[in-house]
Design a protein around this motif. Structure first.
Motif, PDB file in Angstrom:
ATOM      1  N   UNK A  33       0.826  -1.206   0.000  1.00 39.57           N
ATOM      2  CA  UNK A  33       0.000   0.000   0.000  1.00 39.57           C
ATOM      3  C   UNK A  33       0.863   1.259   0.000  1.00 39.57           C
ATOM      4  N   UNK A  34       1.918   1.250   0.829  1.00 34.84           N
ATOM      5  CA  UNK A  34       2.815   2.407   0.894  1.00 34.84           C
ATOM      6  C   UNK A  34       3.592   2.575  -0.408  1.00 34.84           C
ATOM      7  N   UNK A  35       3.979   1.457  -1.007  1.00 42.60           N
ATOM      8  CA  UNK A  35       4.768   1.508  -2.241  1.00 42.60           C
ATOM      9  C   UNK A  35       4.018   2.159  -3.389  1.00 42.60           C
ATOM     10  N   UNK A  36       2.689   2.130  -3.312  1.00 41.96           N
ATOM     11  CA  UNK A  36       1.892   2.698  -4.394  1.00 41.96           C
ATOM     12  C   UNK A  36       1.695   4.210  -4.265  1.00 41.96           C
ATOM     13  N   UNK A  37       2.151   4.791  -3.142  1.00 47.32           N
ATOM     14  CA  UNK A  37       1.980   6.230  -2.940  1.00 47.32           C
ATOM     15  C   UNK A  37       3.043   7.024  -3.702  1.00 47.32           C
ATOM     16  N   UNK A  38       2.653   8.190  -4.156  1.00 47.60           N
ATOM     17  CA  UNK A  38       3.546   9.003  -4.983  1.00 47.60           C
ATOM     18  C   UNK A  38       4.779   9.481  -4.235  1.00 47.60           C
ATOM     19  N   UNK A  39       4.619   9.801  -2.951  1.00 49.99           N
ATOM     20  CA  UNK A  39       5.750  10.354  -2.200  1.00 49.99           C
ATOM     21  C   UNK A  39       6.627   9.286  -1.560  1.00 49.99           C
ATOM     22  N   UNK A  40       6.309   8.008  -1.778  1.00 50.75           N
ATOM     23  CA  UNK A  40       7.114   6.931  -1.183  1.00 50.75           C
ATOM     24  C   UNK A  40       8.403   6.730  -1.960  1.00 50.75           C
ATOM     25  N   UNK A  41       9.515   6.803  -1.231  1.00 45.45           N
ATOM     26  CA  UNK A  41      10.820   6.596  -1.858  1.00 45.45           C
ATOM     27  C   UNK A  41      11.673   5.679  -0.976  1.00 45.45           C
ATOM     28  N   UNK A  42      11.030   4.676  -0.390  1.00 45.95           N
ATOM     29  CA  UNK A  42      11.732   3.769   0.495  1.00 45.95           C
ATOM     30  C   UNK A  42      11.657   4.218   1.941  1.00 45.95           C
ATOM     31  N   UNK A  43      12.030   3.315   2.844  1.00 41.97           N
ATOM     32  CA  UNK A  43      12.008   3.624   4.275  1.00 41.97           C
ATOM     33  C   UNK A  43      13.279   4.358   4.698  1.00 41.97           C
ATOM     34  N   UNK A  44      13.118   5.246   5.647  1.00 38.95           N
ATOM     35  CA  UNK A  44      14.256   5.916   6.271  1.00 38.95           C
ATOM     36  C   UNK A  44      14.609   5.137   7.533  1.00 38.95           C
ATOM     37  N   UNK A  45      15.627   4.296   7.442  1.00 36.05           N
ATOM     38  CA  UNK A  45      15.998   3.421   8.556  1.00 36.05           C
ATOM     39  C   UNK A  45      17.155   4.035   9.328  1.00 36.05           C
ATOM     40  N   UNK A  46      16.906   4.319  10.601  1.00 33.87           N
ATOM     41  CA  UNK A  46      17.914   4.958  11.463  1.00 33.87           C
ATOM     42  C   UNK A  46      18.134   4.114  12.717  1.00 33.87           C
ATOM     43  N   UNK A  47      19.231   4.354  13.388  1.00 30.26           N
ATOM     44  CA  UNK A  47      19.520   3.553  14.579  1.00 30.26           C
ATOM     45  C   UNK A  47      20.200   4.394  15.652  1.00 30.26           C
ATOM     46  N   UNK A  48      19.985   3.953  16.897  1.00 31.10           N
ATOM     47  CA  UNK A  48      20.639   4.596  18.037  1.00 31.10           C
ATOM     48  C   UNK A  48      20.835   3.531  19.105  1.00 31.10           C
ATOM     49  N   UNK A  49      22.034   3.499  19.695  1.00 30.83           N
ATOM     50  CA  UNK A  49      22.322   2.527  20.745  1.00 30.83           C
ATOM     51  C   UNK A  49      22.604   3.203  22.064  1.00 30.83           C
ATOM     52  N   UNK A  50      21.957   2.717  23.115  1.00 29.19           N
ATOM     53  CA  UNK A  50      22.227   3.291  24.435  1.00 29.19           C
ATOM     54  C   UNK A  50      23.552   2.734  24.960  1.00 29.19           C
ATOM     55  N   UNK A  51      24.181   3.488  25.819  1.00 27.75           N
ATOM     56  CA  UNK A  51      25.476   3.106  26.365  1.00 27.75           C
ATOM     57  C   UNK A  51      25.377   2.947  27.883  1.00 27.75           C
ATOM     58  N   UNK A  52      26.467   2.466  28.490  1.00 29.67           N
ATOM     59  CA  UNK A  52      26.486   2.305  29.934  1.00 29.67           C
ATOM     60  C   UNK A  52      27.900   2.105  30.439  1.00 29.67           C
ATOM     61  N   UNK A  53      28.002   1.746  31.714  1.00 27.97           N
ATOM     62  CA  UNK A  53      29.304   1.589  32.352  1.00 27.97           C
ATOM     63  C   UNK A  53      29.500   0.141  32.811  1.00 27.97           C
ATOM     64  N   UNK A  54      30.618  -0.485  32.429  1.00 32.25           N
ATOM     65  CA  UNK A  54      30.873  -1.866  32.869  1.00 32.25           C
ATOM     66  C   UNK A  54      30.979  -1.951  34.388  1.00 32.25           C
ATOM     67  N   UNK A  55      30.433  -3.035  34.951  1.00 33.42           N
ATOM     68  CA  UNK A  55      30.467  -3.219  36.401  1.00 33.42           C
ATOM     69  C   UNK A  55      30.228  -4.687  36.732  1.00 33.42           C
ATOM     70  N   UNK A  56      30.197  -5.018  37.997  1.00 32.71           N
ATOM     71  CA  UNK A  56      29.829  -6.355  38.454  1.00 32.71           C
ATOM     72  C   UNK A  56      28.712  -6.200  39.474  1.00 32.71           C
ATOM     73  N   UNK A  57      27.610  -6.956  39.250  1.00 33.91           N
ATOM     74  CA  UNK A  57      26.464  -6.850  40.143  1.00 33.91           C
ATOM     75  C   UNK A  57      25.847  -8.231  40.354  1.00 33.91           C
ATOM     76  N   UNK A  58      25.071  -8.376  41.429  1.00 39.04           N
ATOM     77  CA  UNK A  58      24.377  -9.624  41.729  1.00 39.04           C
ATOM     78  C   UNK A  58      23.136  -9.729  40.846  1.00 39.04           C
TER      79      UNK A  58
END
Length: 460
Positions: free
Chosen positions: A385-410
């Motif tokens: 359905x999306x592919x048939x639309x005039x303004x469709x030019x593929x998906x904009x695929x983006x990514x983001x990864x959260x970060x943290x601090x190495x540690x030792x926990x129970x």
């Protein structure tokens, strides 16, 4: 009696002498009788074909309704029924016309029957769609790779090696992938778990649907055990999905929340079914697998070498790439980035026209190692359905990864002190904002710019 009178009697209708019954009947009259007999046989064959065409048409429509194929919308179904009725009426009308027209009607009827039979043959193997149907409204999908091999189902419980939230907004053609380290130290959200009970994110999937039971098959509360491994957990994905929802704070009342899970076998088989993928490798490295990537571990170990730049990968090569962390200084963080790269490459292949029209073949290849609560056909329907639309030019695929601090926990699961990644609250808040921007329909350019800013703040 004169010869004349004898002749008259001999040729009189109803006279049964030694002469033939056709004697005295004109040739034209005889041919006419033969033609009428042949014409009657032709009409009988035509009627039989019409009945077969009607039965094939009813069977085809009934099969579509039974299978609940979401890409067959009410409009499309109405069109199909309309075309079948027109063809049926056309054949019936043509059978009442000239001999040449009758022949054409039979040919048309036979072709329609063969086409419907072929379509029925193709649709029958498709599983009846019982999952949740996807609409054009924004939604979120939990994407997980389970650390098991061989057959895999909704009842399989194992550690989640890959944990990605795909935030999808069909209105802006945007897909935001939020990756969370498998060792992230998170508060487990489950019915049979006490508040403020922390564990590695990869372990949270072992809590199944969040409800524990003992050896007597009786459900128990958090007070019924000290460490989670002492009890059993009902299968499901509620615990890990609820934990991620709690961590990032998105509203599941306003936006649908689905899951897609594969195990290692299914992950590799999916990529092979797609004909391989191309991934951009950041750093050259080599690694040796800890297990063979078949339905079961046969003891075979293999060394994989990756060269910086675009690289074509089959299933096992891509799986090894997505799992490796010891070859990188940033360890799990680089693994998260590599997993996102692989998922982007898979998504690109999945959204190609060839795959969309043959998606059932892909599902067949991975069905024993794949589980989801999504009606796959509705996803195909949305994409078409999306592919048939005039303004469709593929998906904009983006990514983001959260970060943290190495540690030792129970860990709540086994009471052992293990290496974990402590949460970075600022990083989580960045991810929350990006999720909100995507769901609320911010432009892809605005989201990309925000990701760029956040990556700089995180030192990426």
């Amino acid at each position: 009696m004169s010869k004349k009178s004898h002749s008259d009697i001999d040729t009189n209708p109803g006279y049964y002498g030694y002469s033939s019954e056709t004697r005295g009947v004109s040739k034209s009259s005889y041919k006419k009788q033969k033609k009428n007999k042949t014409s009657g046989n032709g009409r009988a064959l035509g009627v039989i074909l019409v009945i077969l065409q009607l039965l094939a048409s009813v069977s085809f429509v009934g099969l579509i309704l039974y299978k609940q194929l979401a890409f067959i919308t009410l409009t499309i179904l109405s069109g199909i029924i309309g075309v079948l009725l027109v063809l049926l009426a056309l054949v019936f009308y043509m059978l009442r016309q000239s001999k040449r027209t009758q022949t054409a009607a039979k040919v048309i009827s036979i072709l329609v029957i063969l086409i419907l039979a072929a379509l029925i043959y193709l649709i029958v193997p498709i599983d009846r769609m019982s999952g949740k149907k996807i609409s054009s409204d924004p939604f979120i999908v939990f994407v997980s790779a389970n650390d098991t091999f061989g057959e895999f189902s909704q009842d399989t419980i194992g550690r989640s090696d890959t944990n990605i939230l795909a935030v999808v907004n069909p209105k802006t053609y945007t897909v935001l992938m939020i990756s969370t380290p498998r060792d992230y130290y998170v508060p487990v959200q489950a019915k049979s778990v006490a508040p403020e009970s922390y564990d590695k994110l990869t372990h949270v999937s072992l809590y199944g649907n969040g409800i524990a039971y003992n050896k007597d098959n009786q459900d128990v509360s958090a007070s019924g055990w000290q460490w989670a491994q002492e009890v059993n957990w009902h299968p499901g994905n509620d615990a890990i999905m609820d934990t991620l929802q709690y961590l990032y704070g998105f509203d599941t009342d306003s936006h649908d929340y689905y899951y897609v899970k594969l195990n290692f076998t299914g992950f590799a088989e999916l990529i092979d079914a797609l004909g391989g993928i191309t991934v951009n490798v950041d750093t050259s490295f080599s690694t040796r697998t800890y297990a063979s990537y078949g339905d079961r571990d046969n003891g075979e170990r293999k060394t994989y070498t990756y060269t910086k730049g675009k690289m074509k990968m089959d299933g096992s090569t891509a799986l090894t790439f997505a799992r490796e962390r010891h070859s990188f200084g940033s360890g799990d963080m680089q693994r998260n980035q590599n997993q996102v790269k692989v998922l982007k490459a898979i998504e690109k292949k999945l959204l190609s026209g060839t795959t969309l029209f043959n998606y059932s073949n892909v599902i067949d290849a991975i069905q024993k190692s794949f589980s989801t609560d999504i009606d796959i056909s509705s996803m195909v329907n949305l994409q078409m359905s999306l592919s048939s639309k005039r303004d469709y030019d593929g998906w904009n695929i983006m990514s983001f990864g959260v970060i943290g601090t190495p540690s030792r926990e129970v860990l709540t699961f086994n009471g052992l002190s293990k290496s974990v990644v402590l949460q970075d609250k600022d990083s989580i808040n960045r991810a929350k904002n990006l999720i909100s921007m995507t769901l609320e329909g911010e432009t892809p350019d605005a989201i990309k710019q925000q990701i760029k800013t956040y990556n700089k703040e995180q030192g990426n």
